[in-house]
Write a protein that holds these residues in place. Structure first.
Motif, mmCIF file in Angstrom:
data_model
loop_
_atom_site.group_PDB
_atom_site.id
_atom_site.type_symbol
_atom_site.label_atom_id
_atom_site.label_comp_id
_atom_site.label_asym_id
_atom_site.label_seq_id
_atom_site.Cartn_x
_atom_site.Cartn_y
_atom_site.Cartn_z
ATOM 1 N N ILE A 23 0.871 -1.182 0.000
ATOM 2 C CA ILE A 23 0.000 0.000 0.000
ATOM 3 C C ILE A 23 0.902 1.225 0.000
ATOM 4 C CG2 ILE A 23 -1.702 1.299 1.338
ATOM 5 C CD1 ILE A 23 -2.687 -1.418 2.433
ATOM 6 N N ILE A 24 0.510 2.226 -0.759
ATOM 7 C CA ILE A 24 1.342 3.418 -0.899
ATOM 8 C C ILE A 24 1.614 4.052 0.459
ATOM 9 C CG2 ILE A 24 -0.566 5.005 -1.301
ATOM 10 C CD1 ILE A 24 1.213 6.405 -3.407
ATOM 11 N N PHE A 25 2.851 4.435 0.656
ATOM 12 C CA PHE A 25 3.303 5.148 1.852
ATOM 13 C C PHE A 25 2.879 6.601 1.703
ATOM 14 C CE2 PHE A 25 6.913 7.688 3.570
ATOM 15 C CZ PHE A 25 6.709 7.429 4.912
ATOM 16 N N TYR A 26 2.358 7.197 2.746
ATOM 17 C CA TYR A 26 1.798 8.547 2.647
ATOM 18 C C TYR A 26 2.796 9.568 2.110
ATOM 19 C CZ TYR A 26 4.215 9.787 6.973
ATOM 20 O OH TYR A 26 5.177 10.038 7.911
ATOM 21 N N GLY A 27 4.063 9.428 2.424
ATOM 22 C CA GLY A 27 5.068 10.370 1.953
ATOM 23 C C GLY A 27 5.245 10.358 0.438
#
Length: 153
Positions: A23-27
């Motif tokens: 899942i994509i990392f928020y950064g």
């Protein structure tokens, strides 16, 4: 679908953008927003190398806010749209929307506030008229509603 007054790039979620659950990392979103912003300025004839030298300003970010509605995953092809949410005297707000390519649902949205400062002193200055004029085609108009699709959390 994004409106034609919004500038949109495509960016794929890569291995370095995700966590162990793919899942994509928020950064990673911040980097995607930066890509969209850079290409917006380039599209109006003001790549940073030209804008900073010719207009003699910097545009530091003084505020960033982001909401995450759905998870992007490894290999998703994203559309990152950017437009000017508003102009102030010395600052402007850039709004961002992220969708999977071809989808209407927003998976993340954000805004940055950029303040114009003199390059030599960092004193705040009025947004140059040339910058306002060139970004005008990508500015949200009062009669324009955002294409935001309600989300269910």
């Amino acid at each position: 679908m994004p409106d034609n007054w919004k500038y949109t790039i495509e960016e794929r979620v890569r291995w370095g953008d995700v966590d162990a659950a793919s899942i994509i990392f928020y950064g990673a979103y911040i980097r995607f927003f930066e890509f969209a912003e850079t290409e917006l300025f380039r599209s109006v004839g003001l790549p940073y190398s030209v804008m900073f030298d010719e207009l003699d300003i910097w545009l530091p970010r003084v505020h960033l806010e982001c909401d995450f509605h759905h998870a992007a995953q490894l290999d998703d092809l994203l559309e990152v749209s950017v437009y000017v949410g508003s102009f102030g005297n010395k600052s402007l707000r850039l709004d961002f929307e992220v969708r999977r390519k071809g989808a209407a649902v927003i998976i993340a949205d954000a805004h940055f506030v950029l303040t114009a400062v003199r390059r030599d002193t960092f004193e705040t200055v009025r947004i140059p008229d040339e910058l306002r004029e060139r970004l005008a085609p990508y500015a949200k108009r009062a009669d324009t509603e955002s294409a935001t699709v309600p989300v269910e959390l």
